[in-house]
Scaffold this motif. Structure first.
Motif, PDB file in Angstrom:
ATOM      1  N   UNK A  70       0.927  -1.076  -0.085  1.00 52.05           N
ATOM      2  CA  UNK A  70       0.218  -0.016  -0.290  1.00 52.05           C
ATOM      3  C   UNK A  70       1.010   1.067   0.062  1.00 52.05           C
ATOM      4  N   UNK A  71       2.082   1.426   0.397  1.00 53.36           N
ATOM      5  CA  UNK A  71       2.772   1.977   1.412  1.00 53.36           C
ATOM      6  C   UNK A  71       3.247   2.603  -0.723  1.00 53.36           C
ATOM      7  N   UNK A  72       3.668   1.260  -1.111  1.00 58.68           N
ATOM      8  CA  UNK A  72       4.385   1.533  -2.200  1.00 58.68           C
ATOM      9  C   UNK A  72       3.922   1.961  -3.646  1.00 58.68           C
ATOM     10  N   UNK A  73       2.846   1.510  -3.243  1.00 57.14           N
ATOM     11  CA  UNK A  73       1.207   1.678  -4.001  1.00 57.14           C
ATOM     12  C   UNK A  73       1.311   3.305  -4.310  1.00 57.14           C
ATOM     13  N   UNK A  74       0.490   3.624  -2.410  1.00 56.74           N
ATOM     14  CA  UNK A  74       0.889   5.422  -2.877  1.00 56.74           C
ATOM     15  C   UNK A  74       1.641   6.250  -3.111  1.00 56.74           C
ATOM     16  N   UNK A  75       2.965   5.384  -2.964  1.00 58.32           N
ATOM     17  CA  UNK A  75       4.858   6.359  -3.733  1.00 58.32           C
ATOM     18  C   UNK A  75       4.907   6.331  -5.117  1.00 58.32           C
ATOM     19  N   UNK A  76       4.381   4.417  -5.631  1.00 62.88           N
ATOM     20  CA  UNK A  76       3.778   4.828  -7.186  1.00 62.88           C
ATOM     21  C   UNK A  76       3.099   5.720  -7.434  1.00 62.88           C
ATOM     22  N   UNK A  77       1.897   6.400  -6.857  1.00 59.36           N
ATOM     23  CA  UNK A  77       0.964   7.493  -7.417  1.00 59.36           C
ATOM     24  C   UNK A  77       1.546   8.540  -6.948  1.00 59.36           C
ATOM     25  N   UNK A  78       1.977   8.960  -6.284  1.00 60.86           N
ATOM     26  CA  UNK A  78       2.756   9.778  -6.223  1.00 60.86           C
ATOM     27  C   UNK A  78       3.565  10.102  -7.442  1.00 60.86           C
TER      28      UNK A  78
END
Length: 278
Positions: A70-78
């Motif tokens: 989830x954290x990686x996904x958020x970072x990837x989204x950013x």
């Protein structure tokens, strides 16, 4: 009677004792079954507890992994958003540059058109039959190259009468272009010169350039703000100075007619401002 009662009592005790043993055996059997069931249940419980512990570890791992995802996904989204934004900015920048380049090319095309018209006008006014006069375009400016023997006597910086006729035709074109500059560029050969008036070829080339500028200004009415004298001495020869014929080619004066540089950049800047408004 007492004996009968004693016998009955003994029989009763005996019967009671027999019933207790059967029940005890039955109870013992049940107890064993229950114990076996208990042991089986205990084993299963231990297995379940072990499996639960293992599953709990897996669940914790999955929770942690899920949290990281989830954290990686958020970072990837950013990052994706930033990259997308940067890409859009880059594309916009490229579009702006393309438009600016097009504007600049348009301005240069306009300048080239003016230059071509100027060449045509000069060739019509001055004529192209004289071998001592050459009119062409170099690096976007009009150049009139006049042989030294048409302008001056050897070692002199006094303008000849024949040269004044040619300069009058040049002046007519320059006067029709008040937003253009006229640079007079004088070149010599490499033979050293020194007398009471001239120190060297630098001196000779500068005096020849200023002599032509004075004729254009004083005799032919060219605005002095348009005139630029330049002495180049012998350092930009057309050919090697190894023969009299070659030295004669190198002794020359170039009259360069060009749009004023500041006006040209003003024109470009104006085009850029028009683009920014759009």
């Amino acid at each position: 009677m007492k004996k009968v009662m004693l016998i009955i009592t003994l029989v009763s005790i005996s019967l009671t004792s027999c019933v207790s043993k059967k029940k005890f055996a039955l109870l013992e059997t049940k107890n064993k079954e229950i114990q076996e069931l208990l042991n089986t249940a205990t084993v299963k419980l231990n297995v379940c507890l072990s499996e639960k512990e293992a599953l709990t570890g897996q669940v914790d791992y999955l929770k942690q992994n899920n949290s990281e995802l989830i954290s990686s996904s958020k970072e990837l989204t950013v990052l994706t958003a930033k990259n997308s934004e940067n890409l859009e900015k880059s594309l916009e920048s490229l579009k702006e540059k393309d438009l600016k380049i097009n504007r600049l090319q348009d301005a240069l095309t306009k300048k080239d058109s003016v230059t071509l018209a100027l060449v045509t006008s000069l060739k019509r006014e001055v004529g192209i039959d004289d071998p001592d006069i050459n009119i062409n375009v170099e690096k976007g400016v009009v150049m009139i190259s006049i042989a030294d023997n048409l302008l001056f006597k050897s070692g002199s910086y006094e303008v000849s009468d024949r040269a004044k006729e040619v300069l009058a035709k040049v002046a007519k074109v320059v006067n029709s272009k008040p937003d253009f500059e006229c640079m007079v560029e004088s070149h010599t050969d490499n033979l050293p010169i020194k007398n009471a008036v001239l120190l060297d070829n630098w001196d000779l080339s500068v005096k020849r350039a200023t002599s032509i500028v004075r004729v254009l200004q004083t005799d032919l009415g060219v605005n002095p703000k348009q005139l630029i004298p330049a002495g180049r001495s012998s350092y930009i020869p057309l050919v090697t100075n190894d023969t009299p014929a070659n030295r004669a080619k190198n002794r020359r004066t170039r009259i360069i007619i060009m749009p004023k540089i500041d006006q040209f950049y003003d024109m470009i800047e104006k085009e850029m401002k028009n683009f920014e408004k759009k």
